[in-house]
Design a protein around this motif. Structure first.
Motif: not given
Length: 741
Positions: A507-511, A517-522, A400-416
């Motif tokens: 631009g788009s919501t994703r952009e 997110n990049r700012l928060l990481r940096d 479940l943790n492995g599946l959740a991590q992949e779901l989360r990565r995809r969500r962030y790629r989509q712009g969450a």
């Protein structure tokens, strides 16, 4: 008896001014001389007409009326228009009325003693030179039902409630014979029953006695009462819950998909009692994984229109204070019948997913089920097993943790958006006193649950809202999150650029979200992290419930709802009922009625959040009260015209450094740049700055901590003493000696 001649009475000045303005406003912008105006307002005595002439001169000078020709007067086009708005009362006397999103000042003498939130009809005056427009209340259209919390003050001849409210400065006068057993110093709840125009204080009646001031239960109940939230359950509702049959019949099981033989468990906070979600997991013959998100089937037991349903609808949400939960549903349901406790058969409403190895959803279905949880995990227990790979259901948790991590990565790629801020929590002793502070951090176990709840909510919303071309979706309850305020995002970008960061604002919501997110990481671990992360959060809109789907900006999801917590949220119960209705081929629900319910639920959610924050502030002040004089490191978390707030690094407790206590200079508030700037020396105190402070005051009544700023030498930046407390200088002493001579 001789009849009183009102026409011959001399009017008071304010009455005369109001009558003149009122008369001219009613005359369709015609002009009149002073004699005509005097006659029009009933001033018949020639000796009093001079008062009218003087009043007209004053009104012209104040730019309240126009003198269109010599001796000819008429109303201004922008004065005197009647409007309806909502009254804003403040304990500092700065009352106002909100009309069409504009806040207009109202003097107390012109307020008709309207209370905060009352719907009022006002006459708005034009702005005078050097002043903004003012309003005068002429009618209280709709009085808002409200109550006030405070401390009883009782002596031989007097009884009153000294309120804690920031919306009422005056004490409420009470009858000494109707105090419901309250004693001097008790916390109590009262309402206003009368407030005469000629009285400074309202008169009221006691509704409830909460207990002795300072006692934990009394103070927590006072916080709930302050926000109009219930602090006890009606006895008749409790009795109705006791009559509910918790048995699960074979007939009911036969109507549901049976998951009792599938590995199932719950993961919740260590102090949770209402387990409203569980996960099941099993591997299918094709190698894919079937994951079931099972939610307590509350609506099987709570019927629309029943006593329990009406009470839940009114409350709309459970309320979580520092030391307690005030449940939306009676405890027999929330902690018993509906709670998905281990080794007990439970009725559930479920979203079932077939996921491949990359966490892609191959198939999904939504329906009513029956489960039997095998294990109750706390987040800490599940986290330990995930990290060590050892313990009960270690393989299932790892999958479940492995599946959740992949779901989360995809969500962030989509712009969450990716906000990850620790929350402060208190360890409380048996008397309710905070003894230590700890931080609630979201780890893998928390995020595992979060991802599958998000997936279920998305899938449920899509199942109703996502329809084919030229088809109309049936009415549904959505959880939406609007786009951020462009001005706030632009301001965040401008401030971030000063630190060398570039933020995409168009631009788009994703952009845009990827850029945030990049700012928060940096900024992680850097001096500006707190400032920029706080600004990023504040630039976002609030999520609400509505039937009008606009998507969820923060999650980057075009469809989203709340399905997963019906024990503690009424909107989730609405969603369950709509799903069942539409599955049975029912017609679309009444949109207007459902929208009204959504607004109520959103409002109650906000009230509950405010109450939770108030309880945290109270415990912070109580915790720091024993630490007066101690010095801590902190970060400036807010800047206002009256000072700046500092969040302590060690405990996340927040307090105010009042501007009046900054004795080294006179400071101006720069709202746009979130800072205070010294006039003489140019010293700046900016959002995100690291500072050192001393705990100066702890006011439990106001739930406020005051800090003193500590300078580089370790000394408090103390305010100058008032003139009355300063020692006389040599020149003053010499002047005194000369007077004696």
């Amino acid at each position: 008896m001789k009849k009183k001649n009102t026409a011959g009475r001399r009017m008071r000045k304010q009455e005369l001014l109001d009558k003149i303005v009122g008369f001219l406003q009613q005359q369709n912008r015609q002009s009149f001389n002073y004699k005509q105006i005097a006659f029009g307002i009933g001033v018949e005595n020639p000796a009093h007409r001079l008062d009218v002439l003087n009043a007209l001169d004053e009104l012209v000078e104040a730019d309240d009326i126009l003198e269109v020709d010599l001796g000819k007067y008429k109303a201004k086009s922008n004065r005197g228009v009647e409007n309806v708005g909502f009254f804003v009362r403040r304990s500092n006397g700065k009352n106002a009325v909100v009309v069409d999103d504009e806040m207009i000042m109202v003097a107390e003498r012109n307020s008709m003693h309207a209370l905060n939130g009352d719907k009022v009809r006002v006459v708005v005056s034009a702005a005078r030179k050097g002043h903004g427009p003012e309003a005068r209340v002429i009618e209280i259209v709709e009085a808002k039902e409200q109550q006030f919390v405070g401390t009883l003050k009782i002596d031989k001849n007097y009884a009153a409630l000294v309120t804690d409210s920031k919306f009422l400065a005056a004490d409420i006068i009470l009858s000494r014979t109707k105090l419901k057993g309250g004693k001097n110093g008790d916390k109590a709840v009262a309402r206003i029953v009368q407030w005469r125009d000629d009285e400074m204080n309202p008169r009221g009646e006691v509704l409830d006695i909460l207990g002795v001031k300072g006692e934990n239960n009394a103070e927590m109940h006072a916080i709930l009462a302050e926000f109009g939230l219930p602090y006890r359950y009606p006895e008749n509702v409790e009795k109705a819950a006791e009559r509910i049959d918790a048995g699960i019949t074979p007939e009911e099981v036969s109507r549901r998909e049976d998951f009792r033989g599938v590995t199932t468990f719950t993961i919740d906070p260590r102090d949770a009692k209402d387990f409203d979600d569980a996960l099941s997991v099993r591997q299918l013959a094709n190698g894919n994984w079937e994951v079931g998100v099972h939610i307590a089937d509350v609506t099987h037991y709570v019927r629309p229109g029943s006593l329990i349903d009406k009470e839940a609808q009114k409350r709309a949400t459970s309320v979580y204070l520092v030391d307690r939960t005030i449940p939306m549903l009676p405890e027999r349901l929330s902690n018993g019948i509906c709670s998905l406790r281990p080794d007990e058969e439970k009725l559930t409403f479920s979203a079932i997913f077939e996921l491949d190895q990359k966490a892609e959803v191959v198939n999904s279905r939504i329906g009513r089920t029956v489960i039997k949880s095998d294990r109750r995990f706390t987040y800490e227990e599940a986290q330990q097993i995930i990290e060590s790979g050892e313990g009960e259901y270690a393989r299932e948790l790892a999958v479940l943790n492995g599946l959740a991590q992949e779901l989360r990565r995809r969500r962030y790629r989509q712009g969450a958006l990716e906000f990850d801020r620790a929350e402060v929590r208190f360890e409380i002793d048996d008397k309710g006193k905070p003894v230590s502070v700890y931080f609630k951090e979201s780890k893998e176990a928390n995020k595992l649950i979060e991802e599958f709840m998000l997936l279920a909510n998305l899938t449920v919303a899509e199942s109703i809202g996502k329809v084919g071309k030229n088809k109309k979706a049936k009415t549904f309850v959505y959880r939406v999150h609007d786009n951020p305020d462009p001005e706030k995002i632009g301001n965040l970008s401008l401030i971030a650029s000063r630190f060398g960061y570039k933020l995409t604002t168009e631009g788009s919501t994703r952009e845009i979200n990827k850029s945030v997110n990049r700012l928060l990481r940096d900024v992680k671990g850097k001096g500006e992290e707190n400032m920029l992360s706080i600004l990023a959060i504040r630039s976002m809109a609030k999520a609400v419930y509505t039937t009008e789907n606009i998507g969820h900006y923060g999650l980057a999801m075009p469809y989203y709802t709340h399905f997963t917590s019906p024990i503690r949220r009424y909107p989730d119960m609405l969603v369950h009922r709509l799903l069942a209705r539409y599955a049975d081929g029912g017609r679309s629900a009444d949109r207007l009625k459902l929208e009204e319910e959504c607004r109520h639920d959103s409002d109650m959610e906000q009230l509950a959040a405010n109450a939770e924050r108030a309880s945290i502030r109270y415990k912070q002040v109580e915790f720091m009260k024993d630490r007066l004089g101690e010095i801590y490191d902190g970060v400036i978390s807010g800047v206002t015209e009256w000072g700046f707030y500092v969040e302590l690094t060690e405990s996340m407790c927040e307090g105010l450094v009042p501007i009046r206590d900054l004795a080294d200079d006179y400071y101006d508030f720069d709202e746009k740049n979130y800072c205070l700037i010294g006039r003489r020396h140019g010293v700046r105190y900016t959002l995100g700055d690291q500072v050192k402070v001393q705990v100066a005051r702890a006011d439990l009544d106001r739930k406020q901590l005051d800090f003193a700023l500590i300078d580089d030498k370790g000394n408090p930046n103390r305010p100058l003493k008032p003139v009355s407390e300063r020692k006389p200088g040599k020149r003053h002493e010499a002047r005194k000696r000369n007077k004696k001579k």
